[in-house]
Write a protein that holds these residues in place. Structure first.
Motif, PDB file in Angstrom:
ATOM      1  N   ILE A 216      -7.144   5.774   4.673  1.00 55.57           N
ATOM      2  CA  ILE A 216      -6.443   4.545   4.345  1.00 55.57           C
ATOM      3  C   ILE A 216      -6.127   4.785   2.701  1.00 55.57           C
ATOM      4  N   LEU A 217      -7.055   4.990   1.954  1.00 58.03           N
ATOM      5  CA  LEU A 217      -6.786   5.130   0.500  1.00 58.03           C
ATOM      6  C   LEU A 217      -5.723   6.186   0.151  1.00 58.03           C
ATOM      7  N   ASP A 218      -5.696   7.022   0.895  1.00 59.28           N
ATOM      8  CA  ASP A 218      -4.787   8.194   0.620  1.00 59.28           C
ATOM      9  C   ASP A 218      -3.203   7.417   0.961  1.00 59.28           C
ATOM     10  N   SER A 219      -3.131   6.748   1.892  1.00 54.64           N
ATOM     11  CA  SER A 219      -1.976   6.012   2.349  1.00 54.64           C
ATOM     12  C   SER A 219      -1.528   4.970   1.366  1.00 54.64           C
ATOM     13  N   VAL A 220      -2.551   4.168   0.685  1.00 51.18           N
ATOM     14  CA  VAL A 220      -2.205   3.275  -0.253  1.00 51.18           C
ATOM     15  C   VAL A 220      -1.693   3.829  -1.593  1.00 51.18           C
ATOM     16  N   LEU A 221      -2.388   5.059  -1.983  1.00 51.39           N
ATOM     17  CA  LEU A 221      -2.145   5.903  -3.079  1.00 51.39           C
ATOM     18  C   LEU A 221      -0.627   6.408  -2.871  1.00 51.39           C
ATOM     19  N   ILE A 222      -0.307   6.872  -1.516  1.00 56.27           N
ATOM     20  CA  ILE A 222       1.173   7.335  -1.365  1.00 56.27           C
ATOM     21  C   ILE A 222       2.080   6.447  -1.593  1.00 56.27           C
ATOM     22  N   THR A 223       1.748   5.025  -0.893  1.00 56.68           N
ATOM     23  CA  THR A 223       2.741   4.028  -1.063  1.00 56.68           C
ATOM     24  C   THR A 223       2.838   3.569  -2.665  1.00 56.68           C
ATOM     25  N   LEU A 224       1.996   3.617  -3.400  1.00 57.95           N
ATOM     26  CA  LEU A 224       2.016   3.276  -4.816  1.00 57.95           C
ATOM     27  C   LEU A 224       2.887   4.344  -5.502  1.00 57.95           C
ATOM     28  N   SER A 225       2.710   5.831  -5.186  1.00 59.57           N
ATOM     29  CA  SER A 225       3.622   6.478  -5.782  1.00 59.57           C
ATOM     30  C   SER A 225       5.244   6.433  -5.382  1.00 59.57           C
ATOM     31  N   TYR A 226       5.386   6.004  -4.206  1.00 60.14           N
ATOM     32  CA  TYR A 226       6.896   5.665  -3.892  1.00 60.14           C
ATOM     33  C   TYR A 226       7.248   4.431  -4.386  1.00 60.14           C
ATOM     34  N   THR A 227       6.355   3.434  -4.739  1.00 59.62           N
ATOM     35  CA  THR A 227       6.664   2.229  -5.521  1.00 59.62           C
ATOM     36  C   THR A 227       7.186   2.728  -6.970  1.00 59.62           C
ATOM     37  N   MET A 228       6.311   3.537  -7.646  1.00 61.24           N
ATOM     38  CA  MET A 228       6.774   4.116  -8.822  1.00 61.24           C
ATOM     39  C   MET A 228       8.148   4.682  -8.746  1.00 61.24           C
ATOM     40  N   ILE A 229       8.308   5.702  -7.882  1.00 59.53           N
ATOM     41  CA  ILE A 229       9.374   6.442  -7.774  1.00 59.53           C
ATOM     42  C   ILE A 229      10.574   5.694  -7.494  1.00 59.53           C
ATOM     43  N   ILE A 230      10.604   4.522  -6.536  1.00 60.15           N
ATOM     44  CA  ILE A 230      11.613   3.656  -6.584  1.00 60.15           C
ATOM     45  C   ILE A 230      11.988   2.943  -7.831  1.00 60.15           C
ATOM     46  N   LYS A 231      11.125   2.651  -8.566  1.00 62.68           N
ATOM     47  CA  LYS A 231      11.097   1.827  -9.912  1.00 62.68           C
ATOM     48  C   LYS A 231      11.888   2.601 -10.781  1.00 62.68           C
ATOM     49  N   ALA A 232      11.552   3.805 -10.846  1.00 60.23           N
ATOM     50  CA  ALA A 232      12.303   5.099 -11.601  1.00 60.23           C
ATOM     51  C   ALA A 232      13.497   5.247 -11.321  1.00 60.23           C
ATOM     52  N   VAL A 233      13.714   5.280  -9.935  1.00 62.30           N
ATOM     53  CA  VAL A 233      15.335   5.666  -9.438  1.00 62.30           C
ATOM     54  C   VAL A 233      16.075   4.461  -9.906  1.00 62.30           C
ATOM     55  N   VAL A 234      15.720   3.321  -9.539  1.00 60.52           N
ATOM     56  CA  VAL A 234      16.513   2.043  -9.937  1.00 60.52           C
ATOM     57  C   VAL A 234      16.887   1.843 -11.134  1.00 60.52           C
ATOM     58  N   GLY A 235      16.359   2.509 -12.037  1.00 61.49           N
ATOM     59  CA  GLY A 235      16.399   2.512 -13.471  1.00 61.49           C
ATOM     60  C   GLY A 235      17.639   3.596 -13.982  1.00 61.49           C
TER      61      GLY A 235
END
Length: 331
Positions: A216-235
């Motif tokens: 579950i921690l792995d999936s949470v960290l993967i979700t966090l990674s994609y949140t940061m990726i989307i934030k960077a892409v939006v910029g």
């Protein structure tokens, strides 16, 4: 069947000279069709081994693909092959030869391999998410962060992490099995085995839950990674660059979905679906174990341009990568 119940103590694998045997089963209510069911299973095994073997061959044969992203892809292919080979012997016996009896030590070994490779696959998907995060959010530091030595350490860490399952095996050997020894699947799973124990399996269940929390921690960290990726892409101002950047994540995102969604479904059925039809348990377990290894190489072959070119180069060397000096980029 060897597993006939005599004494409670005589069925404890840890203190008995005669360890219990279990009976693996195929698909409930379809015993007469098992040989026919084996053909699609055989096709999935063939696609899995050819697909993942090809991925490994393509990455090894092309120096252009000797990059962190493709090293992690190779690790994913290896874990998929390991997971597939873990279930193959008993699936073959149950569906083709119609023999389902399996000794306790062999069942433990298969259970360890299945869960270890599943655990390892979760770790690989997390490492691949980190790779995409660094490539998109810290591109200038990519080569200094993901060095060959660091990737090797990450791979070693994945193997060591999967060894956390060993105490689970030790705990299982202390249980006594004096109920029905009929398992629900054509392979051994931890949650399937402990439900047959007639002694207290609380410690075993708690340790199993601890391991699930790591996933579950792995999936949470993967979700966090994609949140940061989307934030960077939006910029990114250019729409074309946004699409191009997100396309480098599509294959990995699909791999994450086809791994975690069946896992969650299987966990829910085992936890809350005690009154569900036995077929639903079998279906979810088979989807969880068989579908990701089949689809992962197909997805990466279709969605990853360098892998497609590498495969083409392997099959038709004169047609692929005519500009030998150019470095292929992922789309």
């Amino acid at each position: 069947m060897q597993a006939g119940c005599q004494h409670g103590a005589s069925m404890s694998p840890g203190n008995s000279s005669r360890a219990p045997a279990f009976l693996l089963t195929g698909i409930p209510g379809m015993a007469r069709f098992h040989r026919w069911v084996f053909f699609p299973c055989c096709l999935m095994y063939l696609i899995t081994m050819l697909g993942n073997g090809t991925i490994l061959l393509v990455v090894r044969a092309n120096r252009r693909l000797h990059q962190p992203m493709y090293y992690f892809l190779s690790m994913l292919a290896i874990t998929d092959l390991g997971l597939t080979l873990s279930t193959l012997p008993t699936v073959l016996r149950v569906f083709w030869f119609g023999t389902g009896e399996i000794s306790f030590p062999v069942c433990l070994t298969q259970m360890f391999c299945i869960h270890a490779f599943s655990f390892m696959e979760s770790s690989v998907l997390l490492a691949m998410a980190f790779d995409r995060y660094v490539a998109i959010c810290c591109p200038l530091r990519y080569s200094s962060i993901l060095t060959s030595a660091r990737i090797a350490k990450i791979g070693l860490g994945m193997v060591c992490r999967s060894l956390m399952l060993l105490p689970l095996i030790c705990l299982l050997t202390q249980l006594q099995f004096c109920r029905s020894h009929v398992l629900s699947h054509s392979y051994c799973l931890h949650q399937d085995m402990i439900r047959l124990a007639c002694t207290d399996s609380t410690l075993n269940s708690l340790y199993g839950l601890t391991l699930v929390l790591f996933v579950i921690l792995d999936s949470v960290l993967i979700t966090l990674s994609y949140t940061m990726i989307i934030k960077a892409v939006v910029g990114i101002t250019s729409r074309e660059e946004q699409t191009k950047t997100l396309n480098t994540c599509v294959s990995h995102f699909c791999a994450v979905l086809i791994f975690y969604v069946p896992m969650v479904g299987l966990s829910i059925i085992y936890r809350y679906g005690k009154n569900a039809a036995p077929f639903s348990h079998v279906l979810m377990a088979n989807v969880y174990l068989f579908v990701p290894p089949v689809l992962n190489p197909i997805i990466y072959s279709m969605k990853n341009k360098p892998i497609r070119k590498g495969l083409l180069r392997l099959l038709c060397p004169r047609l692929a990568w005519p500009g030998h000096g150019q470095q292929p980029r992922s789309h």
